[in-house]
Design a protein around this motif. Structure first.
Motif, PDB file in Angstrom:
ATOM      1  N   LYS A 112       0.813  -1.221   0.000  1.00  0.00           N
ATOM      2  CA  LYS A 112       0.000   0.000   0.000  1.00  0.00           C
ATOM      3  C   LYS A 112       0.845   1.268   0.000  1.00  0.00           C
ATOM      4  O   LYS A 112       0.525   2.245  -0.681  1.00  0.00           O
ATOM      5  CB  LYS A 112      -0.959  -0.008   1.192  1.00  0.00           C
ATOM      6  CG  LYS A 112      -2.072  -1.056   1.068  1.00  0.00           C
ATOM      7  CD  LYS A 112      -3.001  -1.023   2.257  1.00  0.00           C
ATOM      8  CE  LYS A 112      -4.229  -1.909   2.038  1.00  0.00           C
ATOM      9  NZ  LYS A 112      -3.900  -3.319   1.848  1.00  0.00           N
ATOM     10  N   ASP A 113       1.941   1.278   0.774  1.00  0.00           N
ATOM     11  CA  ASP A 113       2.772   2.489   0.797  1.00  0.00           C
ATOM     12  C   ASP A 113       3.442   2.741  -0.550  1.00  0.00           C
ATOM     13  O   ASP A 113       3.608   3.890  -0.981  1.00  0.00           O
ATOM     14  CB  ASP A 113       3.816   2.394   1.909  1.00  0.00           C
ATOM     15  CG  ASP A 113       4.675   1.140   1.789  1.00  0.00           C
ATOM     16  OD1 ASP A 113       4.313   0.240   1.007  1.00  0.00           O
ATOM     17  OD2 ASP A 113       5.711   1.065   2.477  1.00  0.00           O
ATOM     18  N   VAL A 158     -10.359   1.756  -3.130  1.00  0.00           N
ATOM     19  CA  VAL A 158      -9.473   2.069  -1.998  1.00  0.00           C
ATOM     20  C   VAL A 158     -10.139   1.676  -0.681  1.00  0.00           C
ATOM     21  O   VAL A 158      -9.499   1.120   0.215  1.00  0.00           O
ATOM     22  CB  VAL A 158      -9.101   3.571  -2.007  1.00  0.00           C
ATOM     23  CG1 VAL A 158      -8.436   3.983  -0.711  1.00  0.00           C
ATOM     24  CG2 VAL A 158      -8.191   3.878  -3.179  1.00  0.00           C
ATOM     25  N   LYS A 159     -11.443   1.949  -0.552  1.00  0.00           N
ATOM     26  CA  LYS A 159     -12.163   1.557   0.666  1.00  0.00           C
ATOM     27  C   LYS A 159     -12.245   0.036   0.788  1.00  0.00           C
ATOM     28  O   LYS A 159     -12.081  -0.529   1.882  1.00  0.00           O
ATOM     29  CB  LYS A 159     -13.577   2.153   0.635  1.00  0.00           C
ATOM     30  CG  LYS A 159     -13.636   3.629   0.986  1.00  0.00           C
ATOM     31  CD  LYS A 159     -13.204   3.864   2.428  1.00  0.00           C
ATOM     32  CE  LYS A 159     -13.361   5.311   2.834  1.00  0.00           C
ATOM     33  NZ  LYS A 159     -12.832   5.539   4.210  1.00  0.00           N
ATOM     34  N   TYR A 160     -12.497  -0.637  -0.332  1.00  0.00           N
ATOM     35  CA  TYR A 160     -12.601  -2.099  -0.311  1.00  0.00           C
ATOM     36  C   TYR A 160     -11.271  -2.741   0.099  1.00  0.00           C
ATOM     37  O   TYR A 160     -11.241  -3.710   0.856  1.00  0.00           O
ATOM     38  CB  TYR A 160     -13.040  -2.609  -1.685  1.00  0.00           C
ATOM     39  CG  TYR A 160     -13.039  -4.112  -1.803  1.00  0.00           C
ATOM     40  CD1 TYR A 160     -14.102  -4.865  -1.299  1.00  0.00           C
ATOM     41  CD2 TYR A 160     -11.983  -4.782  -2.399  1.00  0.00           C
ATOM     42  CE1 TYR A 160     -14.091  -6.252  -1.385  1.00  0.00           C
ATOM     43  CE2 TYR A 160     -11.963  -6.168  -2.494  1.00  0.00           C
ATOM     44  CZ  TYR A 160     -13.020  -6.897  -1.989  1.00  0.00           C
ATOM     45  OH  TYR A 160     -13.008  -8.267  -2.078  1.00  0.00           O
ATOM     46  N   LEU A 161     -10.173  -2.185  -0.383  1.00  0.00           N
ATOM     47  CA  LEU A 161      -8.850  -2.729  -0.073  1.00  0.00           C
ATOM     48  C   LEU A 161      -8.338  -2.289   1.297  1.00  0.00           C
ATOM     49  O   LEU A 161      -7.235  -2.658   1.686  1.00  0.00           O
ATOM     50  CB  LEU A 161      -7.856  -2.327  -1.173  1.00  0.00           C
ATOM     51  CG  LEU A 161      -8.107  -2.931  -2.559  1.00  0.00           C
ATOM     52  CD1 LEU A 161      -7.125  -2.370  -3.571  1.00  0.00           C
ATOM     53  CD2 LEU A 161      -8.017  -4.453  -2.519  1.00  0.00           C
ATOM     54  N   LYS A 162      -9.142  -1.447   1.987  1.00  0.00           N
ATOM     55  CA  LYS A 162      -8.837  -1.027   3.368  1.00  0.00           C
ATOM     56  C   LYS A 162      -7.493  -0.304   3.473  1.00  0.00           C
ATOM     57  O   LYS A 162      -6.636  -0.648   4.298  1.00  0.00           O
ATOM     58  CB  LYS A 162      -8.864  -2.237   4.308  1.00  0.00           C
ATOM     59  CG  LYS A 162     -10.253  -2.855   4.467  1.00  0.00           C
ATOM     60  CD  LYS A 162     -10.227  -3.996   5.466  1.00  0.00           C
ATOM     61  CE  LYS A 162     -11.635  -4.483   5.801  1.00  0.00           C
ATOM     62  NZ  LYS A 162     -12.376  -5.002   4.639  1.00  0.00           N
ATOM     63  N   TYR A 163      -7.320   0.692   2.623  1.00  0.00           N
ATOM     64  CA  TYR A 163      -6.143   1.550   2.787  1.00  0.00           C
ATOM     65  C   TYR A 163      -6.298   2.346   4.076  1.00  0.00           C
ATOM     66  O   TYR A 163      -7.392   2.836   4.381  1.00  0.00           O
ATOM     67  CB  TYR A 163      -6.005   2.489   1.589  1.00  0.00           C
ATOM     68  CG  TYR A 163      -5.253   1.875   0.438  1.00  0.00           C
ATOM     69  CD1 TYR A 163      -4.000   2.353   0.056  1.00  0.00           C
ATOM     70  CD2 TYR A 163      -5.782   0.798  -0.279  1.00  0.00           C
ATOM     71  CE1 TYR A 163      -3.304   1.789  -0.992  1.00  0.00           C
ATOM     72  CE2 TYR A 163      -5.099   0.224  -1.331  1.00  0.00           C
ATOM     73  CZ  TYR A 163      -3.855   0.724  -1.678  1.00  0.00           C
ATOM     74  OH  TYR A 163      -3.158   0.157  -2.716  1.00  0.00           O
ATOM     75  N   PRO A 164      -5.228   2.491   4.844  1.00  0.00           N
ATOM     76  CA  PRO A 164      -5.352   3.139   6.159  1.00  0.00           C
ATOM     77  C   PRO A 164      -5.735   4.605   6.041  1.00  0.00           C
ATOM     78  O   PRO A 164      -5.239   5.331   5.179  1.00  0.00           O
ATOM     79  CB  PRO A 164      -3.941   2.991   6.756  1.00  0.00           C
ATOM     80  CG  PRO A 164      -3.036   2.786   5.592  1.00  0.00           C
ATOM     81  CD  PRO A 164      -3.847   2.063   4.559  1.00  0.00           C
TER      82      PRO A 164
END
Length: 429
Positions: free
Chosen positions: A17-18, A203-209
């Motif tokens: 993610k980063d 992005v919400k589905y993949l649970k980005y912090p």
């Protein structure tokens, strides 16, 4: 069920993610090379729209960097990163203004201001454009978050088509045709917004912090997005409804002409259906059939029973009145034919460069050099330097006891060619 959900799970093959966030952030700014690439893409797209070239427009879509800040805004909304959102919107506004100004200047200076089909296609968006933008955006952001990027990104750039609507809006400004400007700019806004929304959802589905703690801002974002979606979709539904009615009217008008005129043996030489006038009009003309005013009035009454209300039938019987319009249609067809002829001529010239039009050469070679077998010859490309290319005659043969210097000398005289290459094929028979 577990197997099925695992099969469609987007977390499989996901990039760190980063690393994804660093990549997204780096593509937001329009500075230096990005700004130059944007300007060049604008000019290419404007030229493509101007000359009605689909290939050129596709090229402009592929090199356009406009997706960067839009995807950045979607990631910013999904992670509640308001500094990133502010930066993305700022750069998108810069790119939009620059694109509008450059395309408007181009079309203002261009001597060709005819409205081509590629331009018209970007002036009346509808619900289908919403679907294309949304699902194109989904594909784009899914590809961005993968370890293996694959090849969807170029396809997304072509499908969502951000650059052509902007350039069409620039055409509307340059020609003071504000209906074109607002239609094209609305299409551009639809594309930007729904690519952003698709990005936000993934992005919400993949649970980005999230960069914020608490749900207060998330609720505000959710309500704002819902409101903006309604604002964007409702006009597109209205435009889609209009498009449906126009198609329905055109089909019904065609059926009326077929039933009342073609089936009765009246040859139609001119036909024009205009949905956007009030009343709507159907103009027709015939080779030799003349209608009385009473007959014309009777046909107009038939329109209502045929489902063509608020429509007027005009039978054009003054041939001199039609002459200029028919010639205009013929000229358009001739222009398209001439463009194809030019392309065919260019291909023929390229083929002629490699072609040897000499039917007797093979017979003479077989008589003079009976030991030569499996003879092949033609012109090949030779690159004596990296930046240049020359054509050279080459002959490949099998056999022995061939005096190659003598063969080269004969071929130079026979073909009037200086560059001759003789190659012996040493493959054993």
């Amino acid at each position: 069920m577990n197997f099925f959900f695992n099969f469609i799970n987007l977390h499989n093959g996901e990039e760190k993610k980063d690393k994804v966030m660093d990549n997204v952030t780096s593509n937001i700014s329009f500075r230096g090379s990005n700004l130059w690439i944007l300007a060049c893409a604008i000019i290419i797209a404007s030229v493509g729209l101007n000359v009605n070239s689909t290939a050129v427009i596709i090229g402009a879509m592929l090199i356009s960097p406009l997706m960067g800040p839009i995807v950045g805004a979607g990631f910013a909304l999904g992670t509640d990163d308001f500094p990133l959102l502010k930066k993305s919107i700022k750069n998108l506004l810069i790119a939009t203004v620059v694109s509008l100004l450059v395309s408007a200047v181009y079309f203002y200076l261009s001597p060709f201001k005819d409205v081509q089909s590629e331009l018209l296609a970007r002036t009346a968006p509808n619900i289908y454009d919403v679907l294309i933008a949304f699902f194109g955006g989904l594909v784009g952001v899914i590809a961005i978050t993968r370890v293996e990027k694959g090849n969807p990104i170029p396809g997304v750039a072509i499908a969502t088509a951000l650059m052509p609507p902007l350039c069409t809006a620039g055409f509307g400004l340059a020609t003071f045709n504000f209906s074109y400007f607002f239609g094209a700019f609305y299409l551009y806004t639809i594309n930007c917004f729904f690519i952003c929304i698709a990005t936000f959802l993934v992005v919400k589905y993949l649970k980005y912090p999230s960069s914020l703690i608490g749900n207060k801002y998330e609720k505000r974002i959710r309500y704002s997005i819902s409101f903006l979606m309604i604002v964007m979709i409702v006009p597109s539904f209205y435009l889609a409804y209009n498009l449906y009615n126009e198609k329905k009217f055109t089909k019904t008008a065609e059926q009326f002409i077929q039933k009342e005129f073609d089936n009765n043996g009246y040859t139609v030489i001119y036909k024009k259906i205009n949905y956007h006038l009030n009343p709507r009009t159907i103009d027709v003309a015939f080779i030799n059939k003349k209608f009385t005013p009473a007959e014309v009035e009777a046909y107009n009454k038939m329109l209502i029973s045929s489902g063509l209300s608020n429509t007027k039938l005009n039978i054009r019987q003054n041939t001199s009145d039609l002459k200029s319009e028919i010639l205009s249609e013929i000229n358009k067809a001739d222009r398209h034919i001439s463009e194809k002829d030019i392309a065919i001529s260019q291909l023929r010239q390229q083929l002629d460069m490699y072609k040897i039009s000499d039917s007797t050469l093979m017979k003479e070679l077989q008589i003079l050099y009976p030991d030569m077998k499996r003879i092949s010859y033609g012109k090949i490309e030779q690159y004596p330097h990296t930046d240049s290319m020359k054509l050279q005659f080459a002959i490949i043969y099998s056999g022995e006891n061939i005096n190659e210097p003598q063969l080269k000398s004969w071929l130079r005289q026979r073909l009037n060619e200086e560059n001759i290459e003789v190659i012996q094929n040493e493959t054993k028979q």
